[in-house]
Scaffold this active site. Structure first.
Site, PDB file in Angstrom:
ATOM      1  N   SER A 135      13.307  21.154  33.060  1.00 42.03           N
ATOM      2  CA  SER A 135      13.944  20.084  33.847  1.00 42.03           C
ATOM      3  C   SER A 135      14.812  20.751  34.895  1.00 42.03           C
ATOM      4  O   SER A 135      15.181  21.924  34.743  1.00 42.03           O
ATOM      5  CB  SER A 135      14.818  19.232  32.912  1.00 42.03           C
ATOM      6  OG  SER A 135      15.633  18.345  33.658  1.00 42.03           O
TER       7      SER A 135
ATOM      8  N   TYR B 177      22.069  18.037  26.888  1.00 40.66           N
ATOM      9  CA  TYR B 177      20.697  18.115  27.421  1.00 40.66           C
ATOM     10  C   TYR B 177      20.563  19.335  28.335  1.00 40.66           C
ATOM     11  O   TYR B 177      19.583  20.079  28.271  1.00 40.66           O
ATOM     12  CB  TYR B 177      20.375  16.828  28.174  1.00 40.66           C
ATOM     13  CG  TYR B 177      18.969  16.729  28.730  1.00 40.66           C
ATOM     14  CD1 TYR B 177      17.850  16.830  27.894  1.00 40.66           C
ATOM     15  CD2 TYR B 177      18.756  16.516  30.095  1.00 40.66           C
ATOM     16  CE1 TYR B 177      16.565  16.722  28.414  1.00 40.66           C
ATOM     17  CE2 TYR B 177      17.474  16.399  30.614  1.00 40.66           C
ATOM     18  CZ  TYR B 177      16.381  16.509  29.769  1.00 40.66           C
ATOM     19  OH  TYR B 177      15.105  16.403  30.285  1.00 40.66           O
TER      20      TYR B 177
HETATM   21  N1  LIG Z   1      11.810  11.585  32.837  1.00 41.52           N
HETATM   22  C1  LIG Z   1      12.557  12.480  33.446  1.00 41.52           C
HETATM   23  O1  LIG Z   1      13.361  12.148  34.339  1.00 41.52           O
HETATM   24  C2  LIG Z   1      12.408  13.941  33.112  1.00 41.52           C
HETATM   25  C3  LIG Z   1      12.938  14.863  34.031  1.00 41.52           C
HETATM   26  C4  LIG Z   1      12.840  16.224  33.752  1.00 41.52           C
HETATM   27  C5  LIG Z   1      12.242  16.646  32.581  1.00 41.52           C
HETATM   28  N2  LIG Z   1      11.754  15.741  31.694  1.00 41.52           N
HETATM   29  C6  LIG Z   1      11.154  16.268  30.467  1.00 41.52           C
HETATM   30  O2  LIG Z   1       9.774  15.952  30.477  1.00 41.52           O
HETATM   31  C7  LIG Z   1       9.307  15.789  29.131  1.00 41.52           C
HETATM   32  C8  LIG Z   1       8.628  14.436  29.004  1.00 41.52           C
HETATM   33  O3  LIG Z   1       9.554  13.433  29.393  1.00 41.52           O
HETATM   34  P1  LIG Z   1       9.119  11.919  29.672  1.00 41.52           P
HETATM   35  O4  LIG Z   1       9.904  11.435  30.817  1.00 41.52           O
HETATM   36  O5  LIG Z   1       7.635  11.788  29.696  1.00 41.52           O
HETATM   37  O6  LIG Z   1       9.754  11.237  28.385  1.00 41.52           O
HETATM   38  P2  LIG Z   1       9.149  10.349  27.201  1.00 41.52           P
HETATM   39  O7  LIG Z   1       8.216   9.332  27.739  1.00 41.52           O
HETATM   40  O8  LIG Z   1      10.331   9.908  26.395  1.00 41.52           O
HETATM   41  O9  LIG Z   1       8.279  11.385  26.378  1.00 41.52           O
HETATM   42  C9  LIG Z   1       8.792  12.244  25.412  1.00 41.52           C
HETATM   43  C10 LIG Z   1       7.638  12.645  24.526  1.00 41.52           C
HETATM   44  O10 LIG Z   1       8.105  13.618  23.588  1.00 41.52           O
HETATM   45  C11 LIG Z   1       7.632  13.247  22.312  1.00 41.52           C
HETATM   46  N3  LIG Z   1       8.544  13.753  21.301  1.00 41.52           N
HETATM   47  C12 LIG Z   1       9.878  13.544  21.194  1.00 41.52           C
HETATM   48  N4  LIG Z   1      10.354  14.166  20.107  1.00 41.52           N
HETATM   49  C13 LIG Z   1       9.291  14.776  19.511  1.00 41.52           C
HETATM   50  C14 LIG Z   1       9.121  15.572  18.359  1.00 41.52           C
HETATM   51  N5  LIG Z   1      10.163  15.877  17.548  1.00 41.52           N
HETATM   52  N6  LIG Z   1       7.879  16.045  18.058  1.00 41.52           N
HETATM   53  C15 LIG Z   1       6.842  15.742  18.850  1.00 41.52           C
HETATM   54  N7  LIG Z   1       6.921  15.003  19.954  1.00 41.52           N
HETATM   55  C16 LIG Z   1       8.141  14.516  20.272  1.00 41.52           C
HETATM   56  C17 LIG Z   1       7.530  11.735  22.318  1.00 41.52           C
HETATM   57  O11 LIG Z   1       6.521  11.288  21.427  1.00 41.52           O
HETATM   58  P3  LIG Z   1       6.756  10.684  19.967  1.00 41.52           P
HETATM   59  O12 LIG Z   1       8.019   9.876  20.019  1.00 41.52           O
HETATM   60  O13 LIG Z   1       5.526   9.865  19.739  1.00 41.52           O
HETATM   61  O14 LIG Z   1       6.829  11.870  19.062  1.00 41.52           O
HETATM   62  C18 LIG Z   1       7.064  11.486  23.745  1.00 41.52           C
HETATM   63  O15 LIG Z   1       5.658  11.526  23.825  1.00 41.52           O
HETATM   64  C19 LIG Z   1      10.538  15.972  28.235  1.00 41.52           C
HETATM   65  O16 LIG Z   1      10.594  17.312  27.793  1.00 41.52           O
HETATM   66  C20 LIG Z   1      11.699  15.687  29.173  1.00 41.52           C
HETATM   67  O17 LIG Z   1      12.895  16.301  28.762  1.00 41.52           O
HETATM   68  C21 LIG Z   1      11.813  14.392  31.944  1.00 41.52           C
END
Ligand SMILES: NC(=O)c1ccc[n+]([C@@H]2O[C@H](COP(=O)([O-])OP(=O)(O)OC[C@H]3O[C@@H](n4cnc5c(N)ncnc54)[C@H](OP(=O)(O)O)[C@@H]3O)[C@@H](O)[C@H]2O)c1
Length: 270
Positions: free
Chosen positions: A155, A168
């Site tokens: 991120s 975070y």
């Molecule tokens: N959205 C943003 O603004 C943003 C910005 C920068 C970076 N990111 C990063 O990008 C990645 C994806 O984010 P997103 O926006 O797509 O969020 P999201 O829709 O909340 O996706 C998070 C994913 O991680 C999985 N997850 C969470 N805890 C887990 C665990 N213990 N074991 C296995 N899977 C787990 C969840 O699936 P289950 O709940 O089904 O396990 C879900 O599929 C994350 O690493 C986040 O920090 C996001």
């Protein structure tokens, strides 16, 4: 030895190696992970979807299979080392690992944040990446297509801080350092290490999870921002880096919406 005696010719061998290329994606049940699974399937990979919510990844795998892609789903909590090891042991091949599972919990200041939230964020964003990477590194190193690739979705929080971001930000700095260290340690091995650092991405669940289901607070994150990044935008950058020739290592790709100049400077329309 006559070349024919050694089995398939070079061209045929490389076609065989390429045809079954396998990409494992963690956190494929929503947002960036699901979009990445779709993009890599479209790019010709057999995609192995993992997440805790099996119904979600089953549905996506069925959808992709219905479209003629090769996809399968495995329930997996990346913080559970025994489960990760069992998953890796059952996998015949891995060419690409996308460490995407992760997320944020709360925006409390350092003075009052709950240490349990910090631990959970470190567990999923750092230890989860460590678990999957360690378990799949032997397979990635043996990649028949010679394109072993580890992607870490960190991120912009892994590169700069902001008020209320402490736990975070600390965890994502951990993901960033893991990727940097691994790249140094694997230098000379046929595995590249790519870090993707997105800024503001409007996904269905990221902010909702951060604010523990409070939809109004989650919506405020994106309020007035004309065009935050989408999950597909980030999946596009991941697919681009992964599909470069194997000798090309995109070390770090920072991607933000045009309206976000830094973690703390966002243009919002009134
Ligand atoms: N959205 C943003 O603004 C943003 C910005 C920068 C970076 N990111 C990063 O990008 C990645 C994806 O984010 P997103 O926006 O797509 O969020 P999201 O829709 O909340 O996706 C998070 C994913 O991680 C999985 N997850 C969470 N805890 C887990 C665990 N213990 N074991 C296995 N899977 C787990 C969840 O699936 P289950 O709940 O089904 O396990 C879900 O599929 C994350 O690493 C986040 O920090 C996001």
């Amino acid at each position: 030895m006559h070349p024919a005696a050694a089995g398939p010719t070079g061209t045929r061998r490389s076609l065989l190696a390429m045809s079954n290329r396998t990409a494992v994606i963690s956190g494929a049940s929503s947002g960036i992970g699901a979009a990445t699974a779709r993009r890599l399937a479209e790019a010709g990979y057999r995609v192995v979807l993992t997440a805790r919510r099996k119904d979600r990844i089953d549905a996506l795998a069925a959808e992709l299979t219905g479209e003629g892609h090769s996809a399968e789903a495995h329930a997996l909590d990346v913080t559970d080392r025994a489960a990760v090891d069992a998953f890796a042991a059952g996998l015949d091949r891995c060419d690409v690992l996308v460490n995407n599972a992760g997320g944020a919990l709360g925006t409390d200041p350092v003075a009052t944040a709950d240490p349990a939230d910090w631990r959970r964020m470190y567990e999923v964003n750092v230890i989860g990446v460590l678990h999957l990477t360690q378990a799949l590194l032997p397979a990635l190193t043996r990649s028949p297509s010679g394109e072993g690739t580890v992607v870490v979705v960190s991120s912009t929080a892994g590169h700069g801080t902001y008020e209320g971001g402490g736990g975070y930000v600390a965890a994502k700095h951990g993901s960033h350092v893991l990727a940097e260290t691994l790249r140094l340690e694997l230098c000379g091995d046929p595995v590249r290490v790519i870090e993707i650092a997105p800024g503001m991405v409007k996904t269905d669940e990221f902010a909702l999870t951060r604010f523990r289901g409070d939809a109004a607070r989650a919506a405020k994150v994106y309020e007035g921002v004309a065009e935050p990044l989408t999950a597909e935008d980030v999946a596009d950058t991941i697919a681009w880096t992964v599909t470069r020739p194997p000798h090309v290592n995109v070390d770090l790709l920072v991607v933000r919406p045009r309206a976000q100049a830094s973690n703390t400077k966002v243009h919002r329309e009134r």
